[in-house]
Design an enzyme around this catalytic site. Structure first.
Site, PDB file in Angstrom:
ATOM      1  N   CYS A 114      -8.621  -5.602  34.859  1.00 23.35           N
ATOM      2  CA  CYS A 114      -7.949  -6.247  35.995  1.00 23.35           C
ATOM      3  C   CYS A 114      -8.878  -6.458  37.188  1.00 23.35           C
ATOM      4  CB  CYS A 114      -6.743  -5.429  36.418  1.00 23.35           C
ATOM      5  SG  CYS A 114      -5.482  -5.296  35.121  1.00 23.35           S
ATOM      6  N   HIS A 254      -4.550  -8.287  43.207  1.00 26.54           N
ATOM      7  CA  HIS A 254      -4.254  -8.430  41.785  1.00 26.54           C
ATOM      8  C   HIS A 254      -2.752  -8.332  41.600  1.00 26.54           C
ATOM      9  CE1 HIS A 254      -3.818  -7.777  37.593  1.00 26.54           C
ATOM     10  NE2 HIS A 254      -3.709  -6.462  37.670  1.00 26.54           N
ATOM     11  N   ASN A 284       1.456 -11.029  35.038  1.00 28.33           N
ATOM     12  CA  ASN A 284       0.193 -10.309  35.189  1.00 28.33           C
ATOM     13  C   ASN A 284      -0.785 -10.743  34.095  1.00 28.33           C
ATOM     14  OD1 ASN A 284      -1.913  -8.460  35.180  1.00 28.33           O
ATOM     15  ND2 ASN A 284      -0.621  -6.648  35.248  1.00 28.33           N
TER      16      ASN A 284
END
Length: 327
Positions: A114, A254, A284
């Site tokens: 991520c 994020h 996501n």
């Protein structure tokens, strides 16, 4: 050497298949609205059988190059942040560079989960400052092919998408990366993982299919550690930039979970209206969420010269970081 770098263009791409929450909630036996309450996600995009990681990346890169208005021969480096390359070997970046017509530009994959885009942009900034050449940074993932459909923690979150930025040399010290901080905590290495597929546990030899899928072993600890790491890195990056949270025009975190980045925003004292949020529609997509969000935000309300933006991420590894960027 250039004194700085600056963002020249933005791009993004998502597959055509949009998956609404009821499809997943019905399959997992969840009550209507459960996913959105827990994550902030209403929908996400998943790849079709025809989609490839390199294809998604090339589409986002092509958009960023067109937006930058730069000659493709001027790109000296392509960095591709991905956890789902087309193959374990070779890296996907050279194929993406070829598809984009970047000539013999350097091209390499970065596996930072991520936080991959944070690291890639930081490395590209160093390349551009040192060599005075433009760089293309792409983050892309096809996580739908790594979801364990029976595991609620991961099945409700992950998505497919790509985002990209072009950066070029600049002599204005108020542009480019003004402050940076990176962090890792290998003691939490196994919190988010795909157990099989690496050299420790190759695919062959009777590996159970479930071991080739993503698993989150402790969602509560992931939440707590992500908030802690993103907050700490953001504070350090702001200190390095000699700035306060109130100086930030837009915070682009994020898009892991709406509750995570809302908590980070509160910890930093950043107003909710300054937080760029794309998770509701796009879910996501790991490293791709920040450049995707940047591109979508720029399209909705163009980033203006002089704006200061904060980027922050944390994820598997654990690995994280934050950047303060002047536009």
């Amino acid at each position: 050497m250039s004194r700085s770098s600056r963002i020249l263009g933005f791009g993004h791409h998502a597959p055509a298949r949009k998956v609404e929450n009821p499809e997943i909630e019905n399959r997992l036996g969840l009550e209507p609205g459960w996913i959105e309450r827990r994550t902030g996600i209403r929908s996400r995009f998943w790849a079709t059988d025809e989609d490839t990681l390199s294809g998604l990346a090339a589409c986002a890169g092509d958009m960023a190059l067109a937006n930058a208005g730069i000659d493709r021969g001027d790109i000296g480096l392509l960095l591709l942040a991905t956890s789902t390359p087309d193959h374990l070997l070779p890296p996907s970046a050279p194929l993406v560079a070829h598809r984009l017509g970047l000539g013999r530009a350097g091209a390499v994959d970065l596996t930072g989960a991520c936080a991959g885009f944070i690291y890639a942009l930081m490395f590209a900034d160093g390349f551009t400052r040192l060599h005075g050449k433009a760089a293309l940074v792409i983050a892309a993932n096809i996580l739908s092919r790594r979801i364990n459909p029976a595991e609620r923690a991961s099945a409700v979150l992950f998505a497919d998408a790509a985002g990209a930025v072009v950066i070029g040399p600049c002599n204005d010290p108020d542009r480019g990366i003004l402050g940076a901080a990176v962090d890792s905590d290998g003691s939490r290495y196994g919190l988010i993982q795909i157990p099989a597929g690496g050299s420790n546990r190759p695919f062959h030899g009777g590996v159970d299919l479930g071991q080739t899928r993503m698993t989150i072993t402790d969602g509560r600890e992931v939440f707590a550690k992500a908030v802690e790491m993103m907050t700490a890195c953001s504070k350090k990056a702001l200190t390095a930039a000699q700035m306060q949270p109130q100086d930030i025009d837009r915070f682009v975190p994020h898009q892991a979970n709406a509750r995570i980045f809302d908590a980070v925003g509160r910890n930093l004292g950043i107003a909710d209206h300054a937080i760029v949020k794309t998770i509701a529609e796009y879910g996501n997509s790991s490293a791709a969420t920040i450049p995707l969000s940047l591109s979508l935000a720029h399209r909705a309300e163009p980033l203006r010269p002089g704006e200061k933006i904060l980027l922050a991420a944390a994820g598997a590894g654990l690995s994280g970081g934050a950047l303060v960027v002047g536009i």
